[in-house]
Scaffold this motif. Structure first.
Motif, mmCIF file in Angstrom:
data_model
loop_
_atom_site.group_PDB
_atom_site.id
_atom_site.type_symbol
_atom_site.label_atom_id
_atom_site.label_comp_id
_atom_site.label_asym_id
_atom_site.label_seq_id
_atom_site.Cartn_x
_atom_site.Cartn_y
_atom_site.Cartn_z
ATOM 1 N N ASP A 11 0.785 -1.253 0.000
ATOM 2 C CA ASP A 11 0.000 0.000 0.000
ATOM 3 C C ASP A 11 0.815 1.300 0.000
ATOM 4 O O ASP A 11 0.469 2.248 0.723
ATOM 5 C CB ASP A 11 -0.950 0.023 1.217
ATOM 6 N N PHE A 32 -1.807 7.616 1.388
ATOM 7 C CA PHE A 32 -1.161 7.289 2.663
ATOM 8 C C PHE A 32 0.105 8.106 2.896
ATOM 9 O O PHE A 32 0.785 7.913 3.905
ATOM 10 C CB PHE A 32 -0.824 5.798 2.728
ATOM 11 N N LEU A 90 -4.876 10.412 4.217
ATOM 12 C CA LEU A 90 -4.477 9.615 5.378
ATOM 13 C C LEU A 90 -2.953 9.525 5.396
ATOM 14 O O LEU A 90 -2.365 8.478 5.658
ATOM 15 C CB LEU A 90 -5.138 8.227 5.241
ATOM 16 N N ASP A 122 -4.735 -0.736 -1.729
ATOM 17 C CA ASP A 122 -6.021 -0.473 -1.090
ATOM 18 C C ASP A 122 -6.904 0.161 -2.174
ATOM 19 O O ASP A 122 -6.481 1.121 -2.844
ATOM 20 C CB ASP A 122 -5.783 0.501 0.077
ATOM 21 N N HIS A 182 -10.838 1.160 -2.697
ATOM 22 C CA HIS A 182 -12.202 1.227 -2.162
ATOM 23 C C HIS A 182 -13.193 1.890 -3.118
ATOM 24 O O HIS A 182 -12.856 2.886 -3.773
ATOM 25 C CB HIS A 182 -12.211 2.052 -0.869
ATOM 26 N N TRP A 231 -12.191 5.736 8.823
ATOM 27 C CA TRP A 231 -11.086 6.470 8.204
ATOM 28 C C TRP A 231 -11.596 7.650 7.385
ATOM 29 O O TRP A 231 -12.736 7.627 6.920
ATOM 30 C CB TRP A 231 -10.302 5.537 7.272
ATOM 31 N N HIS A 254 -10.273 7.434 1.479
ATOM 32 C CA HIS A 254 -8.911 7.257 0.953
ATOM 33 C C HIS A 254 -8.914 6.159 -0.092
ATOM 34 O O HIS A 254 -9.767 5.274 -0.079
ATOM 35 C CB HIS A 254 -7.938 6.883 2.094
ATOM 36 N N TYR A 305 -7.425 -5.163 5.680
ATOM 37 C CA TYR A 305 -6.066 -4.631 5.787
ATOM 38 C C TYR A 305 -5.072 -5.588 5.137
ATOM 39 O O TYR A 305 -3.996 -5.191 4.712
ATOM 40 C CB TYR A 305 -5.714 -4.408 7.256
ATOM 41 N N ILE A 341 3.200 0.621 3.909
ATOM 42 C CA ILE A 341 2.346 1.440 4.770
ATOM 43 C C ILE A 341 1.021 0.684 4.989
ATOM 44 O O ILE A 341 0.511 0.099 4.033
ATOM 45 C CB ILE A 341 2.043 2.794 4.096
ATOM 46 N N ALA A 342 0.374 0.685 6.115
ATOM 47 C CA ALA A 342 0.847 1.253 7.354
ATOM 48 C C ALA A 342 1.300 0.128 8.284
ATOM 49 O O ALA A 342 0.625 -0.892 8.379
ATOM 50 C CB ALA A 342 -0.300 2.034 8.012
ATOM 51 N N TYR A 351 -1.395 -1.353 10.485
ATOM 52 C CA TYR A 351 -2.620 -1.886 9.880
ATOM 53 C C TYR A 351 -2.277 -2.874 8.768
ATOM 54 O O TYR A 351 -2.217 -4.084 8.988
ATOM 55 C CB TYR A 351 -3.543 -0.737 9.409
ATOM 56 N N CYS A 352 -2.044 -2.354 7.561
ATOM 57 C CA CYS A 352 -1.940 -3.290 6.436
ATOM 58 C C CYS A 352 -0.644 -4.086 6.417
ATOM 59 O O CYS A 352 -0.643 -5.245 6.017
ATOM 60 C CB CYS A 352 -2.167 -2.549 5.134
HETATM 61 C C1 VGL Z 1 -4.714 1.070 5.559
HETATM 62 C C2 VGL Z 1 -6.155 2.199 6.939
HETATM 63 C C3 VGL Z 1 -7.185 2.026 6.046
HETATM 64 C C4 VGL Z 1 -3.322 0.580 5.318
HETATM 65 C C5 VGL Z 1 -5.732 0.880 4.660
HETATM 66 O O1 VGL Z 1 -2.913 0.475 4.137
HETATM 67 O O2 VGL Z 1 -2.614 0.310 6.313
HETATM 68 N N1 VGL Z 1 -4.942 1.718 6.701
HETATM 69 N N2 VGL Z 1 -6.966 1.367 4.908
#
Ligand code: VGL
Ligand code: ZN
Length: 206
Positions: free
Chosen positions: A5, A10, A18, A50, A52, A82, A85, A117, A147-148, A151-152
């Motif tokens: 990601d 990001f 984000l 990511d 969406h 969130w 994004h 994630y 990233i992040a 999370y991911c």
């Molecule tokens: C992510 C928050 C929402 C990531 C993806 O890539 O870590 N974080 N969607």
């Protein structure tokens, strides 16, 4: 290896919605340099993205009265809300690395009411093709960064270990949403079978 990601939204470099701490231009440059080097050494690079729909349920804007980073229950689990994004086909959903470097890009988070994630799952327990693609190529070791962290990266690394890969996360090429949860992710990953190193210098490639 799996790049997680590294997308405009990001990064602070691209003024992402984000943008996480330390995701400046220099960070992305170092990621690119590392990828060129690893590719030269013969590693195939798989990337996650990511991706969406614009009304995705992980966006606070789709929950009247909620604020960014509030946590709600979705399908019985905690869901961080969130800022919108990585909306499909928008400029800041793009991966910030020349796509010709990638063997494969897998997208996740496309299902309206399921977040994901992990690069191994689209959402709602449905797998992406990442696992089967890696296994078909006989890949058993996975270097991972992006990233992040909290999370991911964490989720993709832990799932990779669960699915039988030998996963190594390189923390100085990762950036996280929050320093506290990022530190916790780094501390918790080894118990889930993930090797964590600070720098690529600590990794022997083949
Ligand atoms: C992510 C928050 C929402 C990531 C993806 O890539 O870590 N974080 N969607
Ligand atoms: Zn997302």
């Amino acid at each position: 290896m799996v790049l997680v990601d590294v997308q405009g939204d990001f990064t602070v470099w691209k003024k992402g919605s984000l943008g996480v701490a330390g995701s400046d231009r220099a960070y992305v440059r170092r990621v690119k340099a590392a990828l060129y080097d690893l590719k030269k050494k013969g590693l195939d690079i798989y990337a996650t993205q990511d991706w969406h729909p614009k009304n995705h349920l992980s966006f606070f804007t789709n929950h009247p009265g909620k604020k960014p980073f509030e946590v709600i229950k979705l399908h019985g689990q905690d869901q961080v809300l969130w800022p919108p994004h990585c909306v499909q086909c928008t400029e800041n959903a793009e991966i910030l690395v020349d796509k010709s470097l990638f063997k494969l890009v897998v997208q996740k988070g496309m299902l309206m009411d399921w977040d994901s994630y992990s690069g191994f799952y689209v959402g709602g327990g449905t797998k992406t093709i990442l696992e089967s693609a890696l296994k078909k190529e006989g890949v058993d070791k996975l270097l991972m960064f992006g990233i992040a962290t909290d999370y991911c990266v964490k989720s993709t690394a832990v799932d990779g270990a669960k699915l039988g890969f030998e996963v190594t996360v390189v923390t100085d090429l990762c950036r996280g949403v929050d320093p506290k949860t990022s530190d916790k992710a780094i501390q918790d990953m080894p118990a889930a079978g993930v090797r964590v190193v600070e720098s690529l210098d600590e990794v022997r490639i083949r």
